[in-house]
Design a protein around this motif. Structure first.
Motif, mmCIF file in Angstrom:
data_model
loop_
_atom_site.group_PDB
_atom_site.id
_atom_site.type_symbol
_atom_site.label_atom_id
_atom_site.label_comp_id
_atom_site.label_asym_id
_atom_site.label_seq_id
_atom_site.Cartn_x
_atom_site.Cartn_y
_atom_site.Cartn_z
ATOM 1 N N ASN A 116 39.220 34.212 23.497
ATOM 2 C CA ASN A 116 38.759 32.917 23.097
ATOM 3 C C ASN A 116 38.276 32.181 24.558
ATOM 4 O O ASN A 116 37.267 31.576 24.374
ATOM 5 C CB ASN A 116 39.814 32.054 22.356
ATOM 6 C CG ASN A 116 40.287 32.579 21.095
ATOM 7 O OD1 ASN A 116 39.288 33.197 20.377
ATOM 8 N ND2 ASN A 116 41.500 31.919 20.380
ATOM 9 N N ALA A 117 39.175 32.384 25.393
ATOM 10 C CA ALA A 117 38.705 31.461 26.632
ATOM 11 C C ALA A 117 37.710 32.205 27.568
ATOM 12 O O ALA A 117 36.858 31.455 28.155
ATOM 13 C CB ALA A 117 39.950 31.416 27.426
ATOM 14 N N GLY A 118 37.398 33.593 27.452
ATOM 15 C CA GLY A 118 36.691 34.214 28.457
ATOM 16 C C GLY A 118 37.401 34.257 29.666
ATOM 17 O O GLY A 118 38.581 34.247 29.730
ATOM 18 N N PHE A 119 36.723 34.545 30.848
ATOM 19 C CA PHE A 119 37.285 34.790 32.151
ATOM 20 C C PHE A 119 37.275 33.602 32.876
ATOM 21 O O PHE A 119 36.075 33.002 33.124
ATOM 22 C CB PHE A 119 36.838 35.987 32.751
ATOM 23 C CG PHE A 119 36.971 37.148 32.238
ATOM 24 C CD1 PHE A 119 38.217 37.956 32.708
ATOM 25 C CD2 PHE A 119 36.388 37.759 31.149
ATOM 26 C CE1 PHE A 119 38.500 39.401 32.150
ATOM 27 C CE2 PHE A 119 36.643 39.040 30.656
ATOM 28 C CZ PHE A 119 37.585 39.916 31.324
ATOM 29 N N ASN A 120 38.356 32.894 33.339
ATOM 30 C CA ASN A 120 38.327 31.637 34.107
ATOM 31 C C ASN A 120 38.824 31.888 35.212
ATOM 32 O O ASN A 120 39.690 32.880 35.626
ATOM 33 C CB ASN A 120 39.349 30.690 33.522
ATOM 34 C CG ASN A 120 38.937 30.076 31.727
ATOM 35 O OD1 ASN A 120 37.712 30.647 31.645
ATOM 36 N ND2 ASN A 120 40.101 30.063 31.016
#
Length: 404
Positions: free
Chosen positions: A245-249
């Motif tokens: 859901n977040a992707g890569f942070n």
């Protein structure tokens, strides 16, 4: 004649050098700041000066997004505060519960782990490293139970610090950052949480630069922040995060001289992309700006008359170092203008009371404003002194034209 020719030549040389220096300063003043990079294929980003708090560039920085393991920055903050306050110590041994059992809790399956075993005892120091370096979700649960008794109670502490730090668009539901309903943050809030870690908890933040940590495995696990290995930047933290859901942070911080920057990239498509985008922001920031310290803590910048006090004068300045972000090379041209809140300062007055404002100017433009405060406590004088000051002050007010 030769002596006269020598001095004539010497004066001409000085004039040329002065003109060259003046031209150089003028060129620096007029040299434009390059446009900030426009990052593609990421959901949100921000770059701040960690010392001044100045936002240098941003995109969708207040958009609520899944934090993923950036959540562990707040988990780490709570742990750091607990250690700092003496509530827990690094040498405490923590009993690993079934919930913190790496292979026994189905919630943890497939996630990043320290690989804790139920019933074993592990030190706070090792668990803290497991959270920060290995991004261990099991270590987060173990520490939450040790600090607060339960995960829910620890989440309550996390959200209390959210309010205390003024993170207006952040709410946590888990101690580790696995996706959960009503759990969110923003690039802006993560940048300023990083600033709080660096400024308030230097011992805790020092762990973030460690590149590897070995626990319960044959070989050490590497820190997921790949920028720690980048030799073109002095990156010393801080945290990665990833879920579907977040992707890569990635929240990253680097230092160059007196300048420390914090970048946040959220929703990148890969771990390499979050690193390359973060690097773009940091390089642009260091090439375009610098941090100057025009006022040191407890340094007297202004001396003012104080009325009705045991002392005749009071020193004014700042209780803390003041940092101002300026275009690269412009620190020397920064000027300070002092504006008083009222015409007169009267005793009694405590140390640290705001009595005016310091305006920091470049090219006659205000680039920052900070409070001007008293650097000392001044007690009230006796009746005779008050009477003398009363007469003197009235006389000054009546004939103010001659004193201005």
């Amino acid at each position: 004649m030769r002596k006269q020719q020598f001095f004539t030549h010497f004066k001409c040389t000085l004039a040329l050098l002065a003109l060259s220096a003046y031209s150089s300063v003028q060129a620096d003043i007029n040299f434009p700041i390059p446009d900030a990079p426009q990052l593609q294929n990421v959901g949100a980003y921000i770059l701040i000066d960690a010392k001044s708090g100045e936002i240098l560039t941003q995109h969708n920085a207040d958009q609520r997004r899944d934090p993923a393991s950036l959540t562990k920055m707040m988990t780490s903050y709570v742990i750091g505060e607990a250690i700092k306050s003496g509530r827990i110590s690094n040498s405490d041994m923590v009993l690993i519960s079934k919930d913190a059992w790496a292979t026994g809790n189905p919630v943890l399956k497939g996630s990043s782990l320290m690989f804790l075993e139920v019933g074993k005892q592990v030190s706070v120091e090792n668990l803290n490293k497991g959270i920060i370096i290995q991004s261990g979700n099991d270590a987060c649960i173990a520490m939450a139970e040790h600090v607060a008794g339960s995960q829910d109670s620890f989440v309550g502490l996390m959200n209390n610090y959210v309010k205390q730090l003024g993170l207006e668009n952040t709410h946590f539901q888990t101690v580790h950052g696995l996706d959960a309903p009503d759990q969110y943050t923003t690039a802006h809030d993560m940048a300023f949480l990083g600033q709080a870690l660096i400024n308030n908890l230097p011992n805790e933040y020092a762990i973030y630069k460690q590149k590897e940590f070995k626990y319960n495995l044959n070989k050490p696990q590497l820190n997921r922040n790949g920028l720690l290995w980048d030799t073109t930047l002095n990156v010393d933290g801080i945290k990665t995060g990833h879920t579907n859901n977040a992707g890569f942070n990635l929240v990253a911080s680097a230092v160059d001289g007196n300048t420390r920057l914090i970048s946040v990239v959220m929703g990148a498509k890969s771990d390499k992309e979050r690193e390359s985008k973060s690097k773009q922001l940091l390089i642009w920031g260091f090439r375009s700006f610098e941090t100057t310290t025009p006022v040191k803590a407890n340094e007297s910048k202004v001396t003012k008359t104080i009325w009705y006090g045991k002392e005749d004068k009071v020193e004014l300045g700042s209780m803390d170092d003041i940092y101002v972000t300026v275009p690269k090379g412009q620190a020397v041209n920064l000027q300070i203008k002092y504006k008083m809140d009222s015409d007169y300062i009267s005793a009694p007055i405590e140390q640290g009371v705001k009595v005016g404002t310091m305006q920091f100017l470049l090219n006659d433009q205000v680039v920052a404003e900070k409070p001007l405060v008293t650097l000392e406590k001044v007690e009230e004088t006796g009746l005779f002194g008050m009477a003398v000051d009363y007469v003197a002050l009235k006389f000054r007010q009546w004939f103010s034209y001659f004193f201005d």
